[in-house]
Write a protein that holds these residues in place. Structure first.
Motif, short mmCIF file in Angstrom:
data_model
loop_
_atom_site.label_atom_id
_atom_site.label_comp_id
_atom_site.label_asym_id
_atom_site.label_seq_id
_atom_site.Cartn_x
_atom_site.Cartn_y
_atom_site.Cartn_z
N GLU C 88 -33.82 42.49 15.39
CA GLU C 88 -34.90 42.50 16.37
C GLU C 88 -35.09 41.08 16.87
OE1 GLU C 88 -39.17 44.38 16.09
OE2 GLU C 88 -37.75 45.39 14.74
N GLY C 89 -35.21 40.92 18.15
CA GLY C 89 -35.38 39.58 18.70
C GLY C 89 -34.09 38.84 18.93
N GLY C 90 -32.97 39.49 18.56
CA GLY C 90 -31.67 38.86 18.77
C GLY C 90 -31.28 38.88 20.23
N ILE C 91 -30.28 38.10 20.56
CA ILE C 91 -29.89 37.94 21.96
C ILE C 91 -28.46 38.42 22.18
CG2 ILE C 91 -29.47 36.24 23.79
CD1 ILE C 91 -31.57 34.50 22.57
N VAL C 92 -28.24 39.01 23.35
CA VAL C 92 -26.88 39.39 23.74
C VAL C 92 -26.42 38.46 24.86
CG1 VAL C 92 -25.43 41.20 24.73
CG2 VAL C 92 -27.33 41.81 23.20
N ILE C 93 -25.24 37.90 24.69
CA ILE C 93 -24.59 37.21 25.79
C ILE C 93 -23.43 38.11 26.21
CG2 ILE C 93 -23.26 35.18 26.48
CD1 ILE C 93 -24.64 33.62 24.26
N TYR C 94 -23.40 38.48 27.46
CA TYR C 94 -22.32 39.40 27.85
C TYR C 94 -21.52 38.85 29.02
CZ TYR C 94 -25.45 41.00 31.57
OH TYR C 94 -26.27 41.06 32.64
N ASN C 95 -20.36 39.37 29.13
CA ASN C 95 -19.42 38.95 30.15
C ASN C 95 -19.79 39.63 31.47
OD1 ASN C 95 -17.27 38.32 31.70
ND2 ASN C 95 -15.72 39.30 30.40
N SER C 96 -20.47 38.91 32.31
CA SER C 96 -20.99 39.55 33.52
C SER C 96 -19.88 39.82 34.53
CB SER C 96 -22.10 38.70 34.14
OG SER C 96 -21.57 37.43 34.47
N GLU C 97 -18.69 39.31 34.25
CA GLU C 97 -17.58 39.67 35.14
C GLU C 97 -17.06 41.07 34.84
OE1 GLU C 97 -15.00 35.76 35.81
OE2 GLU C 97 -16.09 35.80 33.91
N ASP C 98 -17.41 41.58 33.67
CA ASP C 98 -16.86 42.87 33.25
C ASP C 98 -17.86 44.02 33.37
OD1 ASP C 98 -14.20 43.62 31.71
OD2 ASP C 98 -15.82 44.88 30.91
N PHE C 99 -19.12 43.76 33.07
CA PHE C 99 -20.10 44.85 33.14
C PHE C 99 -21.50 44.27 33.27
CE2 PHE C 99 -21.87 44.84 28.73
CZ PHE C 99 -21.00 43.91 28.16
N GLU C 100 -22.47 45.13 33.56
CA GLU C 100 -23.85 44.68 33.71
C GLU C 100 -24.73 45.30 32.64
OE1 GLU C 100 -25.76 42.49 34.98
OE2 GLU C 100 -24.04 41.55 35.96
N SER C 182 -34.88 32.09 24.51
CA SER C 182 -34.12 31.61 23.36
C SER C 182 -34.50 32.42 22.14
CB SER C 182 -34.41 30.14 23.13
OG SER C 182 -35.77 30.01 22.72
N LEU C 183 -33.77 32.18 21.08
CA LEU C 183 -34.08 32.85 19.82
C LEU C 183 -35.48 32.45 19.39
CD1 LEU C 183 -30.92 32.59 17.57
CD2 LEU C 183 -31.92 34.62 18.61
N GLY C 184 -36.23 33.38 18.83
CA GLY C 184 -37.58 33.09 18.41
C GLY C 184 -37.64 31.80 17.60
N SER C 185 -36.77 31.72 16.59
CA SER C 185 -36.80 30.53 15.76
C SER C 185 -35.43 29.87 15.76
CB SER C 185 -37.20 30.89 14.32
OG SER C 185 -36.35 31.91 13.84
N PRO C 186 -35.31 28.74 16.39
CA PRO C 186 -34.03 28.05 16.40
C PRO C 186 -33.66 27.59 14.98
CG PRO C 186 -35.75 26.67 17.35
CD PRO C 186 -36.37 28.00 17.07
N ILE C 187 -32.39 27.36 14.77
CA ILE C 187 -31.95 27.00 13.43
C ILE C 187 -32.36 25.57 13.07
CG2 ILE C 187 -29.65 26.29 14.28
CD1 ILE C 187 -28.63 27.52 11.54
N GLU C 188 -32.76 25.42 11.81
CA GLU C 188 -33.16 24.09 11.31
C GLU C 188 -31.99 23.12 11.39
OE1 GLU C 188 -34.50 24.40 7.29
OE2 GLU C 188 -36.13 25.77 7.80
#
Ligand SMILES: Cc1ncc(C[n+]2csc(CCOP(=O)(O)OP(=O)(O)O)c2C)c(N)n1
Ligand SMILES: Cc1ncc(C[n+]2csc(CCOP(=O)(O)OP(=O)(O)O)c2C)c(N)n1
Ligand code: SF4
Ligand code: SF4
Ligand SMILES: [Mg+2]
Ligand SMILES: [Mg+2]
Lengths: 290, 570, 570, 290
Positions: C88-100, C182-188
């Motif tokens: 929960e709260g995670g992020i997806v980075i997707y290849n916008s050249e391939d799909f939306e 961004s991610l809720g809590s960035p890494i230390e």
């Protein structure tokens, strides 16, 4: 992905020679089913383990039966299939590692039995599926992940191996010659006994031999492949050996043994000749009565 | 008068010691005794210390017997290495042409070869000795005459002469030791046995059991003590319905019967340890691709080339798990020559029923011994066949979570039988959920094999004896004596080692202690039982020879004492 | 702020997803994070669903982590099949050249290929994505710049240009998603780690452990996931002291390293299930003839060709008893990349010390993952050598009831190394007492291997958790959480599966229950433990993937509850 | 019983051809140790499983090391022995079943590597130790316990098999020719590479071929064995193949490859050529530093 099963997701690399072999087999099977009314369910494709063996799942058109087992055992599996079912047409699809290295032990015995099967061997001179290690047909001195100083073992000549083992029908061809290959495969299937169609099927990822096979006139590179001369007599064993020993790739029919009696025919004839009566279990047990 | 007679012929390979014991046993069987033979010899063709033994009894025989009544010693080495097993009061017949003995009057020298030459048939030395044995054992010569007459009445010219010559030799042998002395108690007359009796060896019984259940194809590579099944099949299966072949190695054997099973045939191979160890990958393929086949593994001493001509029960663990990955191969292990017939039939049927590989786990001592049994009632043999696909699920061969219809090449349902993890049509997959589903499917299929029967006696006893395979006979002998001595001990036995009959397993789990006599070092079956929650302990022996009843009995009683000591302390 | 970051790159084989995760991990390791990679892909060369994952943490990592913080999805299939594991709260980075995608604002499309082209280096798509990941995770780009600079400073002309181009791509990637979210809590920030750290894969660690212990000879046949050891040896062992060779089959491999071991060399092969199943007879020969050798078996999914690129722990039973007859092969199974080094060294030493075969039982998930570890202290590596015969017992190589001096060809003590049962000089025998004597000798030799160490914690707890092999990490994660929650649970762990350290076995036998998490169907190790008198029960999983900590924790707690319920009822 | 070990009690049958082979090997080893001061402890005899393999326990005179393993694996064991110890002389003793049936797969790979060993193959055309079943060299149509209708598989030609596999030294002889055999064995051991001495060694119990080999002038039976003509050039491969294909038993040296570089020499030379530096474990680990 195959027509039969969209869930199947294996893919060969672009340009892989095995695509041509697949097309040739498809066309041979179509031709046999239309022209000879051969039932495709009577064909069993026995596949080795390797990129090549995956052909059994990719076959389009009429669907034969298939068996995709363990590395190197296509021939003994085929032996078992034919043993009680000479009515089945067995077509082996295998690679140079599968058929000639770990599976090499099985060629001699089946040739001596004259098992009535056809083996299509996709020789890319490399272990493709395990990522490019040397195979028995890799060039001498080639550098691979398992031959850091270049391959030190002499290159095996598969054609010579088949001939000395006693294979009764032997053709050699290229994956690019789809039409000729289809004809040779069908011809091999008609041969009553052990037949091998040995195909140079380049691996575009680990051993791309397209250029070497075709040669390059401009750069003065002789092609490795050459058509078998028309005057070659395929029944002349020593002539076939000589062709096999050129160090190049003859294309066409090398050898055909005219007196070929396949294993199941030998057995049938011998049984008829000897004419032993089959006793029932009851009779055998009764013979042991005290 | 005595109920049993145990005679051992000891000498060199090539001197006919095995043949001698078999003739004596056959003759005794014919007049109505129960018999069992046993032989042991080194792995060489001619020469080397060898012996054959005939055990003869008025009642059913459980084992070969612990002690010899008569030892026939053809040379000094044979005498030296076998005389310890002679019972008190037993007699030695020795080859006086080879050496001299003075055994307190209980040894008698016979110049068998010379007598044979005198009889006019120089090849009748065996008959001379058998005549002597009969005389000393108090067995009427007429018994053996009957046998000789039947055996050599083959409708050929000269039969009569041979019969006469042999009978003459018998009498000469008897004559040679007449009046000397005899066994304290000669053997009782046989009591007539009901039913049609046959004299059969273990390898013949398992071959015939398999054929009776419908075996089509047999492919094997020679190896002691499993070659006899291969050559029996070659000699007995003819015609278009059958295929018998010699392979070029065990790797070829397993792949070939797998091919045959795939093509719809009921197929089998026979082998011994070294061959089985080469079949692990192929057996895994049969498990994975769901192909029926049977491997008859006739145990000898292991590991590696081991003890090719000796008996052992040390291939159980590798039979259950012969290769990598999760599998559990069904194993049926006969305990007697009679069971060898039924076990083989069951193995063929199990393979068909659950569509997978089955191991028939026999052993040298069963395969090679002859025994008189009632002729198996063939009307009781089932001939099961796998359910064949009619094409209604198209090419989805691996559909469902248990046994499903089997598409046979040439018929409908073309699919790929696959040794990689696969989906329903048999195509390779790497998806986690498919691997889980297919693993369940493969193990669920074992559920249809839960019908094995078992023996149980005195089920209330807290401690039970449970042998497996060829140790059954000696164990039963020990058990009977222990019970007679008033002890409380339960008895369990089954040929169906995997899967074990569930009700049996329940009973075993309820025991304080299950004692497992077995011929191996590791205590292989008791390990398996313990892993299934049974408090089992082995009594092991690894000499290459079967248990002796007396020794086994002491070991069992010792374990029982230790256990009751433990219970008392609780 | 968070202590962990898990990033998965998912796409097709050939798209660099594995490489991407490895670069990210390497960069993170370099600035002081702990890292672990994991990858999975089908058995094909190009294409097919594949993913690689980098787990990054400020503390030591026990496992790859249960959930993803960032999923990089290069195509729709990759998104569909991996998004369930996004926390929960995670992020997806997707290849916008391939799909939306429209993921409630938690998805960000990047045209990596196009950006790469714009950056002037069309091959820098990976760097674009990594820049984006860093930005979203709150990880300073300078960390990755450091790595890029170090990695491409190879002293070649053009290095600088490449470095510059990559750094440019990084920034373009970061820029592309700046300000989005961004991610809720960035890494230390990483905390400095003492000592000399290396980033190493499991197969490298076990190869180097074996070399450090003195390996001379390596002969293998390619097979996933064991080929990497073979090619590592080919690439790293040169000169007269070493021999590395590719064999023509696993049957040749095992016989060849046996020949090398016989000739005095410390020899090894690597293989996976199908190969191991072909080595049963050869391993039996090594046991019988007493020849040192090591088989590294890198487990994949079984049986048969099975699941070549997935991980499983289902070869334990066949490793312990790979062939016919009585044997018990020593087995060492590492649980982490670091242990892979020490386990391999121990395997070579054990083989030398007891003069017999040893199985190094590793698994795909360990062999293939990269981890940062402290550089092994080589001064702690022992290099044991078998005691070589000086000829004083002449040719009696098999003299005595335990390990005895080993005659090396070329030196004194010529004898016959024999795989048939043999007497002291190695000549074949069939005598019962010799078979007994030699069987004892072979098993007695295991006594010198009782020095394995083990971990134990909370030894008073009645219930204990005892994972083996690669399940150690997830099990430890689950254990830590359970303890933190205030439960009482013991912890045991050893790499030395056979023979088990005797003191460990004693402790285990005293437990009410030992819970064994393992990646197989049969519950193979708990079966073995039960057969040794330990009340063990498995938690099994057979998906081809490692345990997730959370799932494993629930299963352990459930078993604990069931057990305490049982105890309460007593 | 052997001189070395009176407790060993294995015996061959009277007249077994293997006696002659034993004497020839003994005499070759004696000659090498006296004439060449070759240390017998540097000789390792690798034995197959069969009557033939038992030779390793029966050897009299100077005692070499021995290894008697499992069926069919003499060659890969020899490969391992030589891999790190090219200083050892490896002599294989094996039978037709062991070497050519179950072990047949190993001939090709070792020939291609050109492993520096000598194999003495005792061919009696039968599986002796397992009591007379057909082997690959059993005559076509011979009746045995496993070929009730006569053997239906073509007979294998071992000499042709060796040649096509690439064996670089090949002699064929008879067990009765002890002196010549001793010389051939010693010569084969001197050959730098894979050498085979194939011996017709009759099995008096299951396949007594003495008469057939010698022939019988009176009864007009041509001997199977014939001396290789003096004008045969052992470096002429095709001539050797022709001799191997006569269907008879040529006696003498068939083939010797003059350019034979054995496996260990190839490796040494290649390493020298490539000249890669061996890194220590410490250096390799340091290279992985973060
Ligand atoms: C017993 C066993 N050993 C090794 C492997 C691994 N393996 C799979 S494919 C292959 C080589 C395939 O080479 P080839 O037959 O030439 O096929 P290609 O991929 O080149 O078509 C190997 C060694 C295996 N599956 N089983
Ligand atoms: C794996 C395996 N399979 C089978 C056997 C049984 N076996 C022992 S010797 C032999 C045949 C030997 O024939 P050959 O090599 O010709 O030797 P000969 O006895 O004729 O000299 C066989 C099949 C075995 N020991 N191991
Ligand atoms: S690796 Fe080679 S053989 Fe395999 S699919 Fe790719 S091109 Fe074809
Ligand atoms: S059986 Fe044949 S090969 Fe074996 S010892 Fe006797 S004669 Fe020789
Ligand atoms: Mg290939
Ligand atoms: Mg032979």
């Amino acid at each position: 992905m195959s027509k039969r099963n969209p869930d199947y997701d294996f893919k060969w690399c672009p340009g892989c020679g095995d695509f041509g072999v697949k097309r040739a087999i498809e066309s041979a099977l179509v031709q046999r089913s239309t022209e000879k009314q051969e039932s495709v369910e009577h064909t069993v494709m026995v596949a080795g383990i390797g990129c090549s063996g995956n052909l059994v799942h990719l076959q389009e058109g009429p669907q034969p039966f298939g068996i995709h087992g363990i590395h190197g055992r296509t021939l003994p599996i085929a032996y078992g299939i034919k043993s009680g079912r000479p009515d089945l047409n067995v077509l082996i699809v295998s690679g140079d590692g599968d058929f000639l290295s770990i599976g090499g032990e099985h060629i001699g015995p089946q040739a001596k039995r004259n098992l009535d099967v056809t083996a299509v061997v996709m020789d890319n001179g490399v272990y493709g599926l395990t990522k490019g290690q040397a195979s028995p047909t890799t060039e001498f001195e080639a550098v691979t992940p398992t031959t850091p100083y270049g391959k030190l073992d002499d290159r095996m000549s598969p054609l010579e191996t088949y001939l000395s083992a006693g294979v009764g029908y032997l053709a050699s061809t290229l994956s690019t010659q789809v039409k000729q290959m289809a004809e040779l495969i069908s011809d091999a299937m008609d041969h009553p006994g052990f037949a091998v169609v040995h195909v140079q099927s380049p691996c575009t990822t680990y051993n791309d031999t397209y250029a070497a096979l075709k040669g390059n006139a401009k750069e003065g590179i002789e092609p490795l492949a050459f058509p078998i001369p028309d005057d070659h007599d395929p029944e002349d064993f020593m002539a076939a050996v000589t062709l096999a020993r050129t160090g190049r790739v003859p294309v066409g029919l090398l050898y055909r043994r005219s007196d070929s009696v396949p294993a199941h025919e030998r057995l049938r004839a011998a049984r008829e000749r000897v004419g032993v009566k089959q006793l029932s279990v009851d009779e055998i047990l009764t013979g042991m009565a005290i | 008068m005595s109920k049993n007679l145990v005679v051992r012929f000891a000498g060199e390979g090539g001197q006919g010691v095995v043949g001698g014991s078999e003739i004596l046993a056959a003759a005794a069987a014919q007049v109505g005794y129960h018999v069992q033979t046993f032989a042991t010899f080194p792995s060489q063709i001619k020469g080397g210390p060898a012996w054959g033994q005939a055990s003869i009894s008025t009642g059913p025989l459980l084992s070969g017997g612990d002690y010899l009544d008569i030892l026939v010693a053809l040379n000094r080495y044979a005498y030296d290495h076998n005389v310890q097993e002679l019972r008190e009061g037993g007699i030695v017949i020795y080859n006086s042409e080879d050496f001299e003995l003075d055994e307190g009057g209980r040894a008698i020298g016979i110049a068998a070869d010379q007598l044979a030459r005198e009889s006019g048939n120089p090849r009748a030395a065996n008959m001379i000795v058998i005549g002597a044995v009969a005389e000393l054992a108090g067995m009427p010569l007429s018994y053996i005459e009957q046998f000789v007459t039947k055996r050599f009445s083959r409708g050929r010219p000269g039969d009569e002469q041979i019969i006469e010559g042999n009978i003459k030799a018998l009498h000469m042998g008897a004559e040679a030791c007449k009046g000397s002395f005899s066994l304290g108690s000669p053997i009782e007359d046989p009591t007539p046995i009901e039913g049609e009796r046959i004299l059969i060896k273990g390898f013949e019984a398992s071959s015939l059991g398999a054929i009776a259940a419908g075996l089509d194809t047999f492919i094997g590579y020679p190896i002691s003590p499993a070659t006899t099944m291969l050559t029996f099949m070659e000699a007995n299966l003819h015609g278009d319905d059958y295929f018998v072949g010699q392979s070029s190695s065990e790797i070829e054997s397993i792949a070939a019967i797998l091919g045959a099973g795939y093509a719809g045939k009921r197929a089998m191979t026979s082998t011994a340890g070294p061959g089985l160890s080469l079949m692990g990958e192929g057996l895994g393929l049969a498990w994975m691709a769901e192909i029926p086949l049977v491997v008859a593994n006739i145990q000898r001493g292991g590991p590696a080339t081991g003890l090719p001509t000796k008996t052992e029960q040390s291939d159980l663990l590798v039979s259950l798990n012969p290769g990598h990955g999760d599998m559990s191969i069904p194993v049926i292990a006969p305990g007697t020559v009679e069971e060898a017939f039924w076990a083989a039939a069951a193995a063929v049927n199990w393979a068909e029923r659950y569509q997978g590989p089955v191991i028939l786990l026999s052993e040298a001592s069963i395969a090679e011994r002859a025994e008189d049994i009632l002729k198996p009632d063939l009307s009781l043999v089932r001939e099961e066949r796998r359910t064949v696909s009619d094409g209604s699920v198209e090419n989805r061969r691996y559909e469902g979570d248990g046994v499903s219809p089997f598409p046979v090449p040439g018929g409908p349902g073309a699919y790929v039988a696959n040794g990689s993890e696969h989906d329903e049509p048999g195509d390779t997959t790497h998806l986690p959920d498919v691997h889980v589903r297919m693993t369940h499917r493969r193990f669920n299929k074992l559920d249809v094999l839960m019908d094995g029967d078992y023996e149980s006696e005195r089920t209330d006893a807290p401690v039970a004896l449970m042998p497996w395979g060829g140790s059954k006979g000696s164990a039963r002998g020990a058990y009977n004596e222990i019970i007679e001595e008033g002890e409380d001990l339960g008895w369990y036995y089954t040929m169906y080692l995997n899967p074990l009959p569930p009700a049996l397993l329940d009973e075993l789990r309820a025991k304080e202690l299950v004692i497992v006599p077995e011929l191996n070092y590791l205590g292989q079956f008791s390990r398996v039982l313990r892993s299934m929650g049974v408090n089992a302990q082995s009594i092991t022996q690894y000499t290459g020879l079967p248990f002796k009843v007396g020794e086994l009995k002491s070991s069992v009683r010792e374990q029982m004492r230790a256990e009751s000591g433990k219970l008392a302390r609780v």
